[in-house]
Design a protein around this motif. Structure first.
Motif, PDB file in Angstrom:
ATOM      1  N   GLY A 253       8.112  -3.210  57.395  1.00 41.29           N
ATOM      2  CA  GLY A 253       8.687  -2.290  56.426  1.00 41.29           C
ATOM      3  C   GLY A 253       7.780  -1.864  55.298  1.00 41.29           C
ATOM      4  N   PHE A 254       6.494  -2.209  55.371  1.00 37.25           N
ATOM      5  CA  PHE A 254       5.564  -1.775  54.331  1.00 37.25           C
ATOM      6  C   PHE A 254       4.989  -0.412  54.703  1.00 37.25           C
ATOM      7  N   GLY A 255       4.954   0.480  53.740  1.00 34.08           N
ATOM      8  CA  GLY A 255       4.520   1.844  54.018  1.00 34.08           C
ATOM      9  C   GLY A 255       3.030   2.019  54.140  1.00 34.08           C
ATOM     10  N   SER A 256       2.254   1.016  53.725  1.00 32.40           N
ATOM     11  CA  SER A 256       0.801   1.116  53.813  1.00 32.40           C
ATOM     12  C   SER A 256       0.207  -0.277  53.895  1.00 32.40           C
ATOM     13  N   ALA A 257      -1.011  -0.349  54.432  1.00 29.60           N
ATOM     14  CA  ALA A 257      -1.693  -1.634  54.528  1.00 29.60           C
ATOM     15  C   ALA A 257      -2.016  -2.178  53.141  1.00 29.60           C
ATOM     16  N   ARG A 259      -0.397  -1.766  50.336  1.00 30.10           N
ATOM     17  CA  ARG A 259       0.807  -2.331  49.734  1.00 30.10           C
ATOM     18  C   ARG A 259       1.122  -3.697  50.340  1.00 30.10           C
ATOM     19  N   PHE A 260       0.998  -3.813  51.657  1.00 33.02           N
ATOM     20  CA  PHE A 260       1.256  -5.079  52.333  1.00 33.02           C
ATOM     21  C   PHE A 260       0.308  -6.165  51.828  1.00 33.02           C
ATOM     22  N   TYR A 261      -0.986  -5.853  51.758  1.00 30.06           N
ATOM     23  CA  TYR A 261      -1.958  -6.838  51.298  1.00 30.06           C
ATOM     24  C   TYR A 261      -1.660  -7.281  49.870  1.00 30.06           C
ATOM     25  N   ALA A 262      -1.304  -6.330  49.016  1.00 28.44           N
ATOM     26  CA  ALA A 262      -1.042  -6.662  47.613  1.00 28.44           C
ATOM     27  C   ALA A 262       0.169  -7.576  47.476  1.00 28.44           C
ATOM     28  N   VAL A 263       1.265  -7.245  48.184  1.00 25.21           N
ATOM     29  CA  VAL A 263       2.482  -8.050  48.084  1.00 25.21           C
ATOM     30  C   VAL A 263       2.271  -9.411  48.737  1.00 25.21           C
ATOM     31  N   PHE A 264       1.585  -9.442  49.882  1.00 19.04           N
ATOM     32  CA  PHE A 264       1.356 -10.710  50.569  1.00 19.04           C
ATOM     33  C   PHE A 264       0.528 -11.652  49.698  1.00 19.04           C
ATOM     34  N   ARG A 265      -0.536 -11.127  49.096  1.00 15.42           N
ATOM     35  CA  ARG A 265      -1.375 -11.972  48.250  1.00 15.42           C
ATOM     36  C   ARG A 265      -0.603 -12.444  47.020  1.00 15.42           C
ATOM     37  N   ARG A 266       0.231 -11.567  46.459  1.00 15.26           N
ATOM     38  CA  ARG A 266       1.023 -11.950  45.290  1.00 15.26           C
ATOM     39  C   ARG A 266       2.018 -13.050  45.635  1.00 15.26           C
ATOM     40  N   GLU A 267       2.682 -12.935  46.786  1.00 21.19           N
ATOM     41  CA  GLU A 267       3.717 -13.891  47.159  1.00 21.19           C
ATOM     42  C   GLU A 267       3.147 -15.191  47.713  1.00 21.19           C
ATOM     43  N   CYS A 268       2.022 -15.108  48.436  1.00 20.03           N
ATOM     44  CA  CYS A 268       1.514 -16.271  49.174  1.00 20.03           C
ATOM     45  C   CYS A 268       0.228 -16.849  48.605  1.00 20.03           C
ATOM     46  N   GLY A 269      -0.404 -16.124  47.688  1.00 16.90           N
ATOM     47  CA  GLY A 269      -1.626 -16.636  47.095  1.00 16.90           C
ATOM     48  C   GLY A 269      -2.837 -16.577  47.999  1.00 16.90           C
ATOM     49  N   GLN A 270      -2.752 -15.835  49.092  1.00 16.87           N
ATOM     50  CA  GLN A 270      -3.866 -15.686  50.018  1.00 16.87           C
ATOM     51  C   GLN A 270      -3.656 -14.424  50.838  1.00 16.87           C
ATOM     52  N   SER A 271      -4.705 -13.992  51.534  1.00 15.01           N
ATOM     53  CA  SER A 271      -4.602 -12.782  52.344  1.00 15.01           C
ATOM     54  C   SER A 271      -3.885 -13.085  53.656  1.00 15.01           C
ATOM     55  N   PRO A 272      -3.366 -12.047  54.341  1.00 10.86           N
ATOM     56  CA  PRO A 272      -2.749 -12.274  55.653  1.00 10.86           C
ATOM     57  C   PRO A 272      -3.714 -12.918  56.648  1.00 10.86           C
ATOM     58  N   HIS A 273      -4.991 -12.506  56.626  1.00 16.82           N
ATOM     59  CA  HIS A 273      -5.964 -13.087  57.551  1.00 16.82           C
ATOM     60  C   HIS A 273      -6.165 -14.575  57.271  1.00 16.82           C
TER      61      HIS A 273
END
Length: 284
Positions: A253-257, A259-273
């Motif tokens: 549901g993220f409209g751009s990569a 945005r996804f990276y920013a929210v993921f790093r904010r919530e999880c403290g690390q990148s998706p990779h």
């Protein structure tokens, strides 16, 4: 009854085992580990995402902590036992009967009866002492026994996504019911382009009232909950599929990569990779 007034929405426990009195949280929280919880005495009322869950004495529950969850009621005199296992270790065990698949997909797996109360309580006590000993052999023994207990749970456990465990009612049911509808809508449509107005409409509420009610019951805003749910879905895909990160971003549901990276790093403290590398790396 103790209550912790504030708490980070994302916690890290690692491999732990503890016993004692549970603590109320004022908001939903999440953690990366898989949690095995047993009520020894008393009882607990949980919200596991959109699932209201009552756990009575002797009840064993297994779930992935990435699913937003909140303890909303504690019976007087309640004591519990808890084990948290890093997701990478849990996945490495290759548990039977699709147990890992059900847990990572967001189900809460429960045992069927209370005939093992004394044995399970003794096991938690042994695991707590072994893991705290600092002795590598004792720690490995505890892990083998925890794995064996989960294999037994896989044979008899039941997965819950809706409904209640022991009947009865959760505290503040009149307020919780519309919140459940909002949570269910988010769960079913988090990959779509939804916002607060859409979620409120699903519960037949005005957006302002829906937002205020959701925050009062859950301790978190609706927009933040939508983001957390999307991130939990992304974590499941990162941990269990070979999908490309960009494809996961749009599937959640993220409209751009970006945005996804920013929210993921904010919530999880690390990148998706980095998250994917962590959960797919064989435990030491």
């Amino acid at each position: 009854m103790r209550q912790r007034p504030t708490v980070d929405t994302w916690l890290t426990f690692g491999l732990t085992c503890w016993s004692g009195e549970p603590v109320l949280f004022s908001t939903f929280h999440r953690h990366q580990e898989v949690e095995l919880l047993m009520v020894d005495t008393g009882g607990l009322d949980y919200l596991m995402g959109a699932l209201p869950l009552r756990l009575g004495p002797g009840r064993l529950a297994l779930f992935w902590g990435a699913m937003p969850h909140k303890l909303i009621g504690i019976d007087p005199g309640t004591t519990i036992h808890v084990v948290t296992v890093p997701l990478a270790r849990f996945l490495q065990w290759r548990l039977p009967s699709g147990l890992a698949k059900r847990v990572v997909a967001g189900s809460v797996v429960l045992d069927r009866g209370d005939d093992r109360i004394a044995r399970d309580a003794a096991s938690f006590s042994d695991w707590r002492q072994d893991l705290a000993s600092g002795d590598g052999q004792r720690c490995e023994l505890a892990l083998l026994e925890i794995e064996a207990r989960l294999r037994r749970l896989a044979m008899v456990g039941i997965a819950r996504r809706r409904g209640r465990d022991d009947g009865g009612d959760v505290p503040g049911r009149a307020r919780v019911a519309p919140v459940e509808r909002m949570m269910s809508f988010v769960s079913e449509h988090c990959a779509d382009n939804i916002g607060v107005t859409d979620v409120a409409r699903a519960a037949d509420l005005h957006p302002d009232y829906a937002s205020a009610l959701f925050r009062r019951v859950c301790g978190i805003g609706l927009a933040a909950y939508i983001a957390q749910h999307r991130i939990a879905h992304a974590q499941r895909l990162l941990a269990t599929t070979p999908m490309k990160v960009i494809d996961i971003a749009f599937a959640c549901g993220f409209g751009s990569a970006s945005r996804f990276y920013a929210v993921f790093r904010r919530e999880c403290g690390q990148s998706p990779h980095r998250f994917r590398a962590t959960v797919q790396r064989p435990p030491a």
